[in-house]
Design a protein around this motif. Structure first.
Motif, PDB file in Angstrom:
ATOM      1  N   LYS A 129      70.282  -7.531  17.944  1.00 54.81           N
ATOM      2  CA  LYS A 129      69.121  -8.414  17.995  1.00 54.81           C
ATOM      3  C   LYS A 129      67.920  -7.807  17.260  1.00 54.81           C
ATOM      4  CE  LYS A 129      70.953 -11.644  20.512  1.00 54.81           C
ATOM      5  NZ  LYS A 129      71.027 -13.022  20.094  1.00 54.81           N
ATOM      6  N   ASP A 130      67.789  -6.487  17.286  1.00 55.24           N
ATOM      7  CA  ASP A 130      66.696  -5.817  16.571  1.00 55.24           C
ATOM      8  C   ASP A 130      67.137  -4.392  16.275  1.00 55.24           C
ATOM      9  OD1 ASP A 130      64.280  -5.362  15.349  1.00 55.24           O
ATOM     10  OD2 ASP A 130      63.114  -5.262  17.198  1.00 55.24           O
ATOM     11  N   GLU A 131      66.852  -3.933  15.065  1.00 56.08           N
ATOM     12  CA  GLU A 131      67.168  -2.552  14.679  1.00 56.08           C
ATOM     13  C   GLU A 131      66.112  -2.095  13.688  1.00 56.08           C
ATOM     14  OE1 GLU A 131      70.810   0.207  12.987  1.00 56.08           O
ATOM     15  OE2 GLU A 131      71.100  -1.957  13.169  1.00 56.08           O
ATOM     16  N   ARG A 132      65.560  -0.912  13.949  1.00 59.81           N
ATOM     17  CA  ARG A 132      64.509  -0.367  13.075  1.00 59.81           C
ATOM     18  C   ARG A 132      64.679   1.139  12.961  1.00 59.81           C
ATOM     19  NH1 ARG A 132      59.370  -4.007  14.027  1.00 59.81           N
ATOM     20  NH2 ARG A 132      60.372  -5.754  15.055  1.00 59.81           N
ATOM     21  N   THR A 133      64.174   1.675  11.865  1.00 64.73           N
ATOM     22  CA  THR A 133      64.107   3.129  11.682  1.00 64.73           C
ATOM     23  C   THR A 133      62.733   3.477  11.135  1.00 64.73           C
ATOM     24  OG1 THR A 133      65.053   2.957   9.474  1.00 64.73           O
ATOM     25  CG2 THR A 133      66.586   3.418  11.271  1.00 64.73           C
ATOM     26  N   ALA A 134      62.297   4.685  11.432  1.00 57.44           N
ATOM     27  CA  ALA A 134      61.011   5.175  10.919  1.00 57.44           C
ATOM     28  C   ALA A 134      61.229   6.570  10.362  1.00 57.44           C
ATOM     29  CB  ALA A 134      59.974   5.201  12.038  1.00 57.44           C
ATOM     30  N   ASN A 135      60.610   6.858   9.228  1.00 57.53           N
ATOM     31  CA  ASN A 135      60.695   8.162   8.586  1.00 57.53           C
ATOM     32  C   ASN A 135      59.271   8.641   8.298  1.00 57.53           C
ATOM     33  OD1 ASN A 135      63.626   8.367   8.303  1.00 57.53           O
ATOM     34  ND2 ASN A 135      63.390   6.620   6.934  1.00 57.53           N
ATOM     35  N   GLU A 136      58.709   9.421   9.191  1.00 59.54           N
ATOM     36  CA  GLU A 136      57.363   9.968   9.055  1.00 59.54           C
ATOM     37  C   GLU A 136      57.227  11.144  10.026  1.00 59.54           C
ATOM     38  OE1 GLU A 136      55.099   6.909  12.042  1.00 59.54           O
ATOM     39  OE2 GLU A 136      55.512   6.200  10.024  1.00 59.54           O
ATOM     40  N   VAL A 137      56.155  11.874   9.921  1.00 62.84           N
ATOM     41  CA  VAL A 137      55.937  13.027  10.794  1.00 62.84           C
ATOM     42  C   VAL A 137      55.826  12.548  12.238  1.00 62.84           C
ATOM     43  CG1 VAL A 137      54.386  14.941  11.318  1.00 62.84           C
ATOM     44  CG2 VAL A 137      54.771  14.271   8.941  1.00 62.84           C
ATOM     45  N   ASN A 138      56.588  13.207  13.145  1.00 62.38           N
ATOM     46  CA  ASN A 138      56.643  12.802  14.556  1.00 62.38           C
ATOM     47  C   ASN A 138      56.832  11.289  14.677  1.00 62.38           C
ATOM     48  OD1 ASN A 138      56.368  15.421  15.565  1.00 62.38           O
ATOM     49  ND2 ASN A 138      54.146  15.298  15.456  1.00 62.38           N
ATOM     50  N   ALA A 139      57.904  10.823  14.118  1.00 64.19           N
ATOM     51  CA  ALA A 139      58.166   9.390  13.961  1.00 64.19           C
ATOM     52  C   ALA A 139      58.098   8.642  15.292  1.00 64.19           C
ATOM     53  CB  ALA A 139      59.528   9.199  13.327  1.00 64.19           C
ATOM     54  N   PHE A 140      57.510   7.441  15.234  1.00 64.32           N
ATOM     55  CA  PHE A 140      57.422   6.511  16.373  1.00 64.32           C
ATOM     56  C   PHE A 140      58.133   5.239  15.976  1.00 64.32           C
ATOM     57  CE2 PHE A 140      55.422   2.831  18.358  1.00 64.32           C
ATOM     58  CZ  PHE A 140      55.528   3.160  19.699  1.00 64.32           C
ATOM     59  N   ILE A 141      58.869   4.657  16.927  1.00 58.84           N
ATOM     60  CA  ILE A 141      59.634   3.449  16.637  1.00 58.84           C
ATOM     61  C   ILE A 141      59.632   2.540  17.857  1.00 58.84           C
ATOM     62  CG2 ILE A 141      61.891   4.259  17.380  1.00 58.84           C
ATOM     63  CD1 ILE A 141      61.225   2.227  14.237  1.00 58.84           C
TER      64      ILE A 141
END
Length: 148
Positions: A129-141
């Motif tokens: 239903k939902d899928e996300r990724t984050a690529n950053e310092v101390n990543a938040f998702i």
């Protein structure tokens, strides 16, 4: 011996006689009104009505948070009852897996990791239903599904 006339007796008890006549007339009127408006008929639901209710299909809900090996994350989420939950310093991958018979499900997951990459996924009945990724310092998702 004195004879008391019928008229004299009736004159002394006229209120009692009027009360009895009023009660008889009122009782007859109520009886007739009941038969006119069919209050004698008992209305109830058919005995088979309970069998017509179809239970909801159970929903299989899975929330996942994933990241590189060794990632530790703080996770907050809403369970299938929409109650907030919190998990601190959780090693990834993490998942919340449950089944519910509620007609609709509102689920939300948020996570912040100690690495530069983190992801989340919500699946209901094996459909993403939902899928996300984050690529950053101390990543938040975060992932959210309110259609369930």
């Amino acid at each position: 011996m004195q004879r008391v006339s019928l008229g004299r007796r009736l004159s002394k008890r006229w209120m009692l006689i009027v009360a009895v006549v009023v009660l008889v007339v009122a009782g007859f009127a109520v009886y007739r009104l009941h038969s006119i408006f069919a209050s004698q008929d008992v209305t109830s639901t058919p005995s088979g009505a309970g069998n017509d209710i179809v239970p909801f299909n159970p929903k299989h809900v899975v929330m996942e948070v994933f990241g590189p090996p060794g990632t530790v994350a703080t996770i907050t989420y809403l369970d299938v009852n929409a109650q907030p939950q919190h998990a601190d310093a959780v090693a990834l991958p993490w998942s919340y897996d449950t089944t519910t018979t509620q007609p609709a499900v509102f689920v939300n997951v948020q996570a912040q990791g100690n690495t530069d990459s983190i992801g989340c996924r919500i699946k209901i009945d094996d459909a993403v239903k939902d899928e996300r990724t984050a690529n950053e310092v101390n990543a938040f998702i975060y992932c959210l599904d309110k259609s369930g």
